[in-house]
Scaffold this active site. Structure first.
Site, PDB file in Angstrom:
ATOM      1  N   ASN A   9      -4.539  -5.931  -4.839  1.00 38.03           N
ATOM      2  CA  ASN A   9      -5.042  -4.567  -4.678  1.00 38.03           C
ATOM      3  C   ASN A   9      -5.009  -3.923  -6.060  1.00 38.03           C
ATOM      4  O   ASN A   9      -3.941  -3.614  -6.574  1.00 38.03           O
ATOM      5  CB  ASN A   9      -4.158  -3.803  -3.682  1.00 38.03           C
ATOM      6  CG  ASN A   9      -4.545  -2.340  -3.589  1.00 38.03           C
ATOM      7  OD1 ASN A   9      -5.586  -1.930  -4.103  1.00 38.03           O
ATOM      8  ND2 ASN A   9      -3.704  -1.552  -2.929  1.00 38.03           N
ATOM      9  N   LYS A  11      -6.040  -1.043  -6.956  1.00 39.07           N
ATOM     10  CA  LYS A  11      -5.863   0.421  -6.944  1.00 39.07           C
ATOM     11  C   LYS A  11      -6.853   1.061  -7.928  1.00 39.07           C
ATOM     12  O   LYS A  11      -7.957   0.555  -8.067  1.00 39.07           O
ATOM     13  CB  LYS A  11      -4.398   0.779  -7.239  1.00 39.07           C
ATOM     14  CG  LYS A  11      -3.454  -0.007  -6.327  1.00 39.07           C
ATOM     15  CD  LYS A  11      -2.032   0.455  -6.358  1.00 39.07           C
ATOM     16  CE  LYS A  11      -1.200  -0.392  -5.392  1.00 39.07           C
ATOM     17  NZ  LYS A  11       0.179   0.058  -5.264  1.00 39.07           N
ATOM     18  N   HIS A  95      -3.679   2.183   3.444  1.00 44.97           N
ATOM     19  CA  HIS A  95      -2.665   1.947   2.408  1.00 44.97           C
ATOM     20  C   HIS A  95      -1.790   3.199   2.291  1.00 44.97           C
ATOM     21  O   HIS A  95      -2.282   4.321   2.433  1.00 44.97           O
ATOM     22  CB  HIS A  95      -3.330   1.633   1.064  1.00 44.97           C
ATOM     23  CG  HIS A  95      -2.349   1.162   0.041  1.00 44.97           C
ATOM     24  ND1 HIS A  95      -1.556   2.038  -0.672  1.00 44.97           N
ATOM     25  CD2 HIS A  95      -1.990  -0.078  -0.346  1.00 44.97           C
ATOM     26  CE1 HIS A  95      -0.761   1.337  -1.467  1.00 44.97           C
ATOM     27  NE2 HIS A  95      -0.994   0.052  -1.289  1.00 44.97           N
ATOM     28  N   GLU A  97      -0.679   4.797  -0.116  1.00 41.96           N
ATOM     29  CA  GLU A  97      -1.127   5.811  -1.083  1.00 41.96           C
ATOM     30  C   GLU A  97      -2.221   6.682  -0.477  1.00 41.96           C
ATOM     31  O   GLU A  97      -2.317   7.873  -0.774  1.00 41.96           O
ATOM     32  CB  GLU A  97      -1.599   5.121  -2.378  1.00 41.96           C
ATOM     33  CG  GLU A  97      -0.396   4.634  -3.187  1.00 41.96           C
ATOM     34  CD  GLU A  97      -0.622   3.341  -3.952  1.00 41.96           C
ATOM     35  OE1 GLU A  97      -1.781   2.976  -4.197  1.00 41.96           O
ATOM     36  OE2 GLU A  97       0.389   2.689  -4.295  1.00 41.96           O
ATOM     37  N   GLU A 167       4.038  -3.059   4.031  1.00 40.91           N
ATOM     38  CA  GLU A 167       4.388  -2.624   2.685  1.00 40.91           C
ATOM     39  C   GLU A 167       5.369  -1.460   2.756  1.00 40.91           C
ATOM     40  O   GLU A 167       4.958  -0.304   2.925  1.00 40.91           O
ATOM     41  CB  GLU A 167       3.119  -2.152   1.947  1.00 40.91           C
ATOM     42  CG  GLU A 167       2.058  -3.220   1.792  1.00 40.91           C
ATOM     43  CD  GLU A 167       1.156  -2.946   0.603  1.00 40.91           C
ATOM     44  OE1 GLU A 167       1.040  -3.838  -0.243  1.00 40.91           O
ATOM     45  OE2 GLU A 167       0.604  -1.848   0.495  1.00 40.91           O
ATOM     46  N   GLY A 173       5.471  -0.636  -6.344  1.00 46.86           N
ATOM     47  CA  GLY A 173       5.434  -0.214  -7.737  1.00 46.86           C
ATOM     48  C   GLY A 173       6.790   0.191  -8.291  1.00 46.86           C
ATOM     49  O   GLY A 173       6.881   0.749  -9.376  1.00 46.86           O
ATOM     50  N   SER A 212       6.089  -4.844  -4.866  1.00 48.91           N
ATOM     51  CA  SER A 212       6.727  -5.495  -6.022  1.00 48.91           C
ATOM     52  C   SER A 212       6.744  -7.026  -5.912  1.00 48.91           C
ATOM     53  O   SER A 212       7.708  -7.664  -6.336  1.00 48.91           O
ATOM     54  CB  SER A 212       8.135  -4.945  -6.242  1.00 48.91           C
ATOM     55  OG  SER A 212       8.081  -3.552  -6.507  1.00 48.91           O
TER      56      SER A 212
HETATM   57  P1  13P Z   1       2.973  -3.389  -6.264  1.00 51.96           P
HETATM   58  O1  13P Z   1       2.787  -4.870  -6.114  1.00 51.96           O
HETATM   59  O2  13P Z   1       2.509  -2.880  -7.606  1.00 51.96           O
HETATM   60  O3  13P Z   1       4.343  -2.946  -5.885  1.00 51.96           O
HETATM   61  O4  13P Z   1       1.960  -2.692  -5.207  1.00 51.96           O
HETATM   62  C1  13P Z   1       1.985  -3.119  -3.892  1.00 51.96           C
HETATM   63  C2  13P Z   1       0.826  -2.538  -3.190  1.00 51.96           C
HETATM   64  O5  13P Z   1       0.780  -1.335  -2.951  1.00 51.96           O
HETATM   65  C3  13P Z   1      -0.256  -3.432  -2.785  1.00 51.96           C
HETATM   66  O6  13P Z   1      -1.145  -2.799  -1.917  1.00 51.96           O
END
Ligand code: 13P
Length: 251
Positions: A9, A11, A95, A97, A167, A173, A212
């Site tokens: 992903n 982002k 997601h 976010e 997740e 992150g 992560s």
């Molecule tokens: P990270 O791997 O950067 O923690 O992000 C995970 C994520 O949100 C994947 O959709």
């Protein structure tokens, strides 16, 4: 047997030139993944969807969001027919976010998933709890609501082929991973919830862990029975680390 899936992903990262470069280099490691029975995909921003698809049509390419209406007065939104027009037939839905910053709810996710299935497309439906919910022992309660509402009133035939990603928000992150035991426990719980709703569709639905995930820890997650793959943010952006994610899970 559920095919392992490693999904990046991206982002809000990468200009089209950077996405093109990644796609060019992905041709080689996509072949390697195929040879080892691993499916790989990426979710670029809307602006880079077509370039990635054109440069490497064999890569699974997902959008990071879509609207559930076909067209209309929804400024700034992208419809499913618009994605299909670019030959994009996978979409990440819900997601964290998008839930946190853009007001996405379990109900809107459900509408989007229904709209995607109506077009024979594949959603990657994300669920996961906040740090506060985790610390208060509410993880399963939150996940249950996200799955029960997000996946309400679907056809079993569709659910069978979809992807769900667990997740935990506190691990995204942050470098603070959920342990492989937690990942297994919640992925297995999600599979049980799907079983209650859609019977044996739970045996083929693929459930990913995200948060992560790095080349160093990906193998541990995928060695768990109910973890069928990973949804990866940061470590999916560089070709080298994406390649290592694949190399580290093959035998
Ligand atoms: P990270 O791997 O950067 O923690 O992000 C995970 C994520 O949100 C994947 O959709």
């Amino acid at each position: 047997m559920r095919t392992k899936l490693i999904f990046g992903n991206w982002k809000m990262n990468k200009l089209t030139s950077e996405a093109r470069e990644f796609a060019l280099q992905s041709v080689e490691f996509k072949k390697y993944a195929d040879e080892h029975g691993v499916q790989i995909g990426v979710a670029p921003t809307f602006t880079s969807l077509s370039v990635v698809k054109e440069v490497n049509p064999s890569l699974t390419v997902a959008a990071q969001n879509c609207h559930f209406e076909e067209k209309g007065a929804f400024t700034g939104e992208i419809s499913i027919p618009m994605l299909l027009d670019l030959h994009i037939d996978w979409v990440i839905i819900g997601h964290s976010e998008r839930r946190t910053y853009f007001g996405e709810t379990n109900e809107t996710c459900n509408k989007k998933i229904k709209a995607l299935f109506a077009h024979d497309m594949t959603p990657i439906y994300c669920c996961g709890e906040t740090l506060e919910q985790f610390e208060n022992g509410l993880t399963k309660e939150v996940i249950k609501e996200q799955i029960n509402v997000g996946l309400a009133d679907l056809y079993k035939e569709h659910v069978k082929n979809m992807v769900i990603a667990y997740e935990p928000i506190w691990s995204i992150g942050t470098g603070k991973n959920a342990s492989k035991e937690i990942a297994q426990d919640i992925c297995s719980y999600i599979r049980d919830l799907v079983k209650e709703m859609y019977g044996d569709a739970s045996e083929t639905v693929r459930i990913l862990y995200g948060g992560s995930v790095k080349p160093e820890n990906v193998r541990a997650y995928l060695s768990e029975k109910d973890v069928d793959g990973a949804l990866v943010g940061g470590a999916s952006l560089k070709v080298d680390s994406f390649k290592q994610l694949i190399e580290n899970i093959v035998d």
